[in-house]
Write a protein that holds these residues in place. Sequence first.
Motif: not given
Length: 260
Positions: A50, A53, A81-82, A84-89, A105
């Motif tokens: 990371k 952002d 996405f599924h 590691e707690n990434y919250n946008t698309n 996504k």
Amino acid sequence: MKIYQIDAFSKTVFSGNPAAVCPLEEWLSDTIMQKIAAENNLAETAFYVKNGDNYEIRWFTPKLEVDLCGHATLAAAFVLFHFENYNTNRITFFSPRSGELTVTKEADLLSLNFPVDVLEPIPLTPQMTDGLNVKPIQAFKGKTDYMLLFNTEDEILNLNPDFEKLSKLQARGIIVTAKGNNSDFVSRFFAPQSGINEDPVTGSAHTTLIPYWANELNKTKLSAIQLSERRGYLDCELLENRVRISGYAKCYLIGTIFTQ
């Protein structure tokens, strides 16, 4: 450290292209990352860190680091996405070798946005044709790969490569392609010089394939099948100097790596 194994460009496990994904807090040495990729013995292992952002990403085959890998980028996005707690698309990756790469996504469909390859026709040589049991009709050279054009899908299916001969070609790998029977185009990808004889599904090869077939078929949205034993199904779109490569993914394994 944590490791995931993801089957990319597939809706089910045991198909598509398996990639390992290793989330890192900071970069490991190149030597350790190469050893991990060799130990995994998959076509690609993706490592990401990371950075603000966004995420820096690198890819290793069992033998070397590569400039670009589509299926392992799709796999890395799937992990974020599924798991590691990434919250946008939308995820923005940055590759030191290939620049900005995004993945979006929509429900379960993931779409890569990659730069197009620059392709030029070149003469067919005995070195290209001696390693194949069917003679291609035309040859092209992209940034890292050769692309060989054939007449029919059956010719692609029936290719029986001599990998020792193909490994002598100075390239990351060899894309073979033809117009498809049940899709716009089909392909296979051979890369013995990069540590894998046949890659099951090669997202990065479609940066070469999409602009070629979009021009040939006079359409910007295309369907593609990679005709490996595991099969891969891709939805493709030409976006001027970028391409969209879309598919699904499934998690096969979550584990822990011990390097000492």
